[in-house]
Design a protein around this motif. Structure first.
Motif, mmCIF file in Angstrom:
data_model
loop_
_atom_site.group_PDB
_atom_site.id
_atom_site.type_symbol
_atom_site.label_atom_id
_atom_site.label_comp_id
_atom_site.label_asym_id
_atom_site.label_seq_id
_atom_site.Cartn_x
_atom_site.Cartn_y
_atom_site.Cartn_z
ATOM 1 N N ALA A 25 19.765 25.763 46.445
ATOM 2 C CA ALA A 25 19.388 26.147 45.071
ATOM 3 C C ALA A 25 18.876 24.929 44.315
ATOM 4 C CB ALA A 25 20.583 26.769 44.355
ATOM 5 N N GLU A 26 19.556 23.812 44.517
ATOM 6 C CA GLU A 26 19.136 22.575 43.840
ATOM 7 C C GLU A 26 17.728 22.192 44.298
ATOM 8 O OE1 GLU A 26 22.298 19.824 44.061
ATOM 9 O OE2 GLU A 26 21.733 18.931 42.138
ATOM 10 N N GLU A 27 17.474 22.360 45.592
ATOM 11 C CA GLU A 27 16.131 22.049 46.106
ATOM 12 C C GLU A 27 15.070 22.956 45.482
ATOM 13 O OE1 GLU A 27 17.683 20.443 50.412
ATOM 14 O OE2 GLU A 27 16.285 22.131 50.396
ATOM 15 N N TYR A 28 15.459 24.156 45.114
ATOM 16 C CA TYR A 28 14.520 25.070 44.439
ATOM 17 C C TYR A 28 14.465 24.816 42.931
ATOM 18 C CZ TYR A 28 13.640 28.066 48.505
ATOM 19 O OH TYR A 28 13.221 28.557 49.715
ATOM 20 N N GLY A 29 15.124 23.759 42.473
ATOM 21 C CA GLY A 29 15.054 23.409 41.048
ATOM 22 C C GLY A 29 15.973 24.248 40.185
ATOM 23 N N ARG A 30 16.978 24.866 40.811
ATOM 24 C CA ARG A 30 17.909 25.682 40.035
ATOM 25 C C ARG A 30 19.247 24.955 39.893
ATOM 26 N NH1 ARG A 30 18.715 31.254 42.536
ATOM 27 N NH2 ARG A 30 19.610 31.641 40.486
ATOM 28 N N ASP A 31 20.004 25.350 38.885
ATOM 29 C CA ASP A 31 21.342 24.794 38.711
ATOM 30 C C ASP A 31 22.248 25.422 39.779
ATOM 31 O OD1 ASP A 31 23.904 24.175 38.018
ATOM 32 O OD2 ASP A 31 23.817 25.031 35.983
ATOM 33 N N PRO A 32 22.766 24.631 40.713
ATOM 34 C CA PRO A 32 23.555 25.227 41.799
ATOM 35 C C PRO A 32 24.791 25.966 41.296
ATOM 36 C CG PRO A 32 23.634 22.817 41.890
ATOM 37 C CD PRO A 32 22.644 23.172 40.824
ATOM 38 N N ARG A 33 25.269 25.595 40.129
ATOM 39 C CA ARG A 33 26.461 26.246 39.582
ATOM 40 C C ARG A 33 26.121 27.569 38.908
ATOM 41 N NH1 ARG A 33 30.165 23.820 41.811
ATOM 42 N NH2 ARG A 33 31.074 25.832 41.401
ATOM 43 N N SER A 34 24.806 27.844 38.768
ATOM 44 C CA SER A 34 24.445 29.100 38.107
ATOM 45 C C SER A 34 24.555 30.278 39.077
ATOM 46 C CB SER A 34 23.022 29.029 37.530
ATOM 47 O OG SER A 34 22.074 28.994 38.584
ATOM 48 N N ILE A 35 24.800 30.008 40.353
ATOM 49 C CA ILE A 35 24.948 31.101 41.323
ATOM 50 C C ILE A 35 26.434 31.401 41.503
ATOM 51 C CG2 ILE A 35 24.466 31.891 43.664
ATOM 52 C CD1 ILE A 35 22.099 30.027 43.735
ATOM 53 N N ARG A 36 26.820 32.611 41.185
ATOM 54 C CA ARG A 36 28.219 33.029 41.331
ATOM 55 C C ARG A 36 28.467 33.415 42.782
ATOM 56 N NH1 ARG A 36 29.730 30.421 37.515
ATOM 57 N NH2 ARG A 36 29.449 31.182 35.398
ATOM 58 N N CYS A 37 29.250 32.613 43.480
ATOM 59 C CA CYS A 37 29.549 32.895 44.887
ATOM 60 C C CYS A 37 30.868 33.654 44.963
ATOM 61 C CB CYS A 37 29.628 31.585 45.672
ATOM 62 S SG CYS A 37 28.044 30.735 45.744
ATOM 63 N N LEU A 38 30.802 34.880 45.452
ATOM 64 C CA LEU A 38 31.968 35.763 45.429
ATOM 65 C C LEU A 38 32.442 36.048 46.861
ATOM 66 C CD1 LEU A 38 30.687 38.216 42.681
ATOM 67 C CD2 LEU A 38 32.123 36.197 42.396
ATOM 68 N N ILE A 39 33.719 35.820 47.085
ATOM 69 C CA ILE A 39 34.295 36.047 48.416
ATOM 70 C C ILE A 39 34.651 37.520 48.551
ATOM 71 C CG2 ILE A 39 36.213 35.497 49.955
ATOM 72 C CD1 ILE A 39 36.577 32.855 48.412
ATOM 73 N N ALA A 40 34.101 38.175 49.579
ATOM 74 C CA ALA A 40 34.506 39.560 49.856
ATOM 75 C C ALA A 40 35.897 39.491 50.476
ATOM 76 C CB ALA A 40 33.505 40.218 50.793
ATOM 77 N N GLY A 41 36.900 39.831 49.701
ATOM 78 C CA GLY A 41 38.285 39.591 50.130
ATOM 79 C C GLY A 41 39.104 40.866 50.185
ATOM 80 N N THR A 42 39.981 40.923 51.190
ATOM 81 C CA THR A 42 40.905 42.051 51.308
ATOM 82 C C THR A 42 42.264 41.607 50.774
ATOM 83 O OG1 THR A 42 39.724 42.614 53.322
ATOM 84 C CG2 THR A 42 41.791 43.782 52.915
ATOM 85 N N PHE A 43 42.772 42.328 49.797
ATOM 86 C CA PHE A 43 44.091 42.020 49.231
ATOM 87 C C PHE A 43 45.046 43.126 49.665
ATOM 88 C CE2 PHE A 43 43.296 38.584 46.143
ATOM 89 C CZ PHE A 43 41.904 38.545 46.196
ATOM 90 N N VAL A 44 46.009 42.769 50.514
ATOM 91 C CA VAL A 44 47.026 43.758 50.901
ATOM 92 C C VAL A 44 48.266 43.393 50.115
ATOM 93 C CG1 VAL A 44 48.204 44.895 52.776
ATOM 94 C CG2 VAL A 44 45.983 43.838 53.173
ATOM 95 N N VAL A 45 48.493 44.117 49.035
ATOM 96 C CA VAL A 45 49.528 43.704 48.085
ATOM 97 C C VAL A 45 50.482 44.864 47.831
ATOM 98 C CG1 VAL A 45 48.004 44.239 46.145
ATOM 99 C CG2 VAL A 45 49.889 42.687 45.789
ATOM 100 N N ALA A 46 51.764 44.514 47.706
ATOM 101 C CA ALA A 46 52.799 45.521 47.422
ATOM 102 C C ALA A 46 53.932 44.811 46.693
ATOM 103 C CB ALA A 46 53.273 46.151 48.724
ATOM 104 N N GLY A 47 54.999 45.550 46.403
ATOM 105 C CA GLY A 47 56.121 44.970 45.668
ATOM 106 C C GLY A 47 56.753 43.791 46.405
ATOM 107 N N THR A 48 56.770 43.877 47.721
ATOM 108 C CA THR A 48 57.333 42.765 48.511
ATOM 109 C C THR A 48 56.383 42.432 49.658
ATOM 110 O OG1 THR A 48 58.447 44.194 50.098
ATOM 111 C CG2 THR A 48 59.699 43.613 48.100
ATOM 112 N N ASP A 49 56.590 41.252 50.209
ATOM 113 C CA ASP A 49 55.792 40.801 51.342
ATOM 114 C C ASP A 49 55.959 41.764 52.525
ATOM 115 O OD1 ASP A 49 54.184 38.796 52.651
ATOM 116 O OD2 ASP A 49 55.986 38.278 53.787
ATOM 117 N N ALA A 50 57.192 42.206 52.770
ATOM 118 C CA ALA A 50 57.454 43.091 53.918
ATOM 119 C C ALA A 50 56.711 44.420 53.754
ATOM 120 C CB ALA A 50 58.961 43.332 54.061
ATOM 121 N N GLU A 51 56.717 44.949 52.536
ATOM 122 C CA GLU A 51 55.994 46.218 52.302
ATOM 123 C C GLU A 51 54.498 46.025 52.534
ATOM 124 O OE1 GLU A 51 56.746 48.273 48.483
ATOM 125 O OE2 GLU A 51 58.569 47.090 48.435
ATOM 126 N N ALA A 52 53.987 44.893 52.064
ATOM 127 C CA ALA A 52 52.545 44.634 52.232
ATOM 128 C C ALA A 52 52.202 44.560 53.717
ATOM 129 C CB ALA A 52 52.168 43.339 51.518
#
Ligand code: FMN
Length: 457
Positions: free
Chosen positions: A260-287
């Motif tokens: 992005a910087e090489e293209y003359g853009r602010d590299p921080r202007s690109i929002r990089c989002l992690i496609a993430g799986t959250f397996v969440v529950a009341g306790t670790d064992a339940e998750a």
């Protein structure tokens, strides 16, 4: 990235994930009420946007769709998200709405028209996920066209985006839409003009018939992490979806920011989002128990069909005890999930299948109670320089566990935005205070007479 993290939620308008579980609602994908409830829930919980993946594809192996993909509901069936989005816009005020249109399948004036219309209908909350497209072998057959080779698809994509940008930015000046009944002037001929484009793949001369919406150009997302994919992101994207393990994510994000910087853009202007799986529950064992139940719904045959969708490769026909024997550079469907399994520590075909059965295209999940998953997510953000997450649906097919358990924890730690004012998606994600493309974005060069003013100001 310092807080606030940006949080989007991942869906496709189709069957996905652990649909076999009795509590899973993904099978309701043809019921509009299902989507209205989901959009309202996301907005109430304060997430930034809801994203609909899309493509015309499905797994193809040899001469057609394997029976296992039909039985298992693997990347199939699915509906058209652009038909659902306006209904979601009507029941929400703040939630961003993002969808994919493929640069290989759709023509630029069609994309420009649909997205400009959606920008109006959502009050500036629309985003376009630019992809060359998964499931290429299937979609080529469906459209009766030869399959365009991988790198050429990315050259076409760059030309496509360039023309689309001209249509959004160049046709209408500010004030072009007059609507003066007394004077009898609807549009000002001095402020509306034809653009002309003579690119390597598209030629066009004409006007976008839709006057500019609140953002003019929809917020631009990109997905597809092969080298040409990262280059396309660096050139045009304002947000990028990435799915990989942490070290690979860190390398991809650093590469996109450098380009992005090489293209003359602010590299921080690109929002990089992690496609993430959250397996969440009341306790670790339940998750962990939830995780096992979800994984148990997918067979290794399902995993092979899913892998074929993304890569065009049939793992079930390969020696399970050997690593992939392919040249990634010659793979013409998608490359991200071929390159991911090559190299010095390459897994065997059996291990790839097992990995796809567990995690599909995603990296390892964040698992535990709310506090544990946020700790893990925080470590991932720090290690990768990402800006937030694109959250995968949970075992129910929706996001209830994330919205109910993780969002409050994120808020308690000041990791997400709590400002609930309506604003355009670009303002919400970029934090720039402007609904328009940044001045150094290549699209900004195509516009004239535009003052930096939010429609919500
Ligand atoms: C989170 C995420 C979302 C994606 N959404 C889509 C989508 O909606 N449609 C699509 O065709 N490809 C989508 N992709 C990207 C495809 O996997 C990619 O276009 C394909 O693999 C070809 O690009 P590549 O060769 O650069 O990997 C997505 C990827 C990620 C990581």
């Amino acid at each position: 990235m310092t807080a606030p993290w940006k949080i989007g939620m991942f869906q496709c308008a189709g069957l996905m994930g652990a649909w076999k579980l009795p509590e899973n609602t993904a099978t309701d994908f043809l019921d509009l009420g299902h989507w209205l409830t989901m959009a309202r829930r996301c907005e109430e919980a304060g997430v930034d946007f809801l994203f609909f993946a899309d493509d015309y594809g499905y797994p193809v192996v040899g001469e057609g769709i394997p029976a296992t993909a039909l039985r298992g509901g693997v990347q199939f069936p699915k509906a058209d998200p652009t038909m659902i989005l306006p209904a979601l816009a009507a029941v929400t005020e703040r939630l961003g709405l993002v969808t994919t249109l493929s640069t290989t399948v759709e023509k630029p004036p069609m994309v420009a028209r649909k997205m400009a219309t959606l920008d109006h209908m959502t009050n500036g909350r629309i985003g376009w996920n630019i992809v060359t497209g998964a499931g290429q072998n299937a979609s080529a057959r469906l459209f009766g066209l030869p399959m365009t080779e991988h790198d050429k698809r990315y050259e076409i994509a760059a030309d496509h985006v360039d023309l689309s940008l001209k249509l959004w930015e160049g046709c209408w000046d500010e004030g072009g839409l007059v609507v003066d009944r007394e004077a009898g002037v609807y549009a000002d001929p001095d402020r509306v003009r034809e653009i002309s484009h003579d690119g390597p793949h598209f030629s066009s001369r004409g006007i976008l018939t839709v006057p500019p919406g609140p953002q003019r150009t929809p917020m631009l997302f990109q997905a597809g992490a092969s080298a040409p994919g990262r280059d396309l992101a660096a050139r045009y994207a304002e947000a990028v979806f990435l799915a990989a393990e942490v070290p690979a994510l860190a390398a991809q994000i650093a590469d996109i920011r450098r380009r992005a910087e090489e293209y003359g853009r602010d590299p921080r202007s690109i929002r990089c989002l992690i496609a993430g799986t959250f397996v969440v529950a009341g306790t670790d064992a339940e998750a962990r128990a939830l995780r096992d139940r979800s994984t148990g719904t997918r067979s290794l045959d399902d995993a092979a069909a899913s892998y074929a969708f993304f890569t065009g490769l049939d793992l079930s026909a390969m020696d399970p005890d050997k690593p992939l024997d392919v040249d990634a550079a010659l793979t013409q469907t998608g490359r991200t999930n071929v390159e991911r399994f090559l190299g010095p520590d390459a897994p065997t075909v059996r291990e790839i299948l097992e990995e796809f059965q567990r995690n599909s295209v995603m990296g390892a999940p964040f698992i535990g109670d709310a506090s544990q998953v946020v700790d893990q997510a925080q470590a991932a953000i720090e290690a990768t320089d990402a800006d937030g997450f694109l959250v995968q649906p949970d075992h129910t097919g929706t996001f209830d566990s994330f919205l109910d358990l993780v969002m409050p924890e994120l808020r308690a730690r000041d990791l997400v935005e709590t400002d609930r004012h309506p604003m355009t998606l670009r303002e919400r994600l970029s934090g720039s205070g402007s609904p328009y493309l940044a001045p150094e974005h290549p699209g900004a060069a195509y516009r004239r007479d535009l003052s930096e003013r939010s429609v919500f100001a």
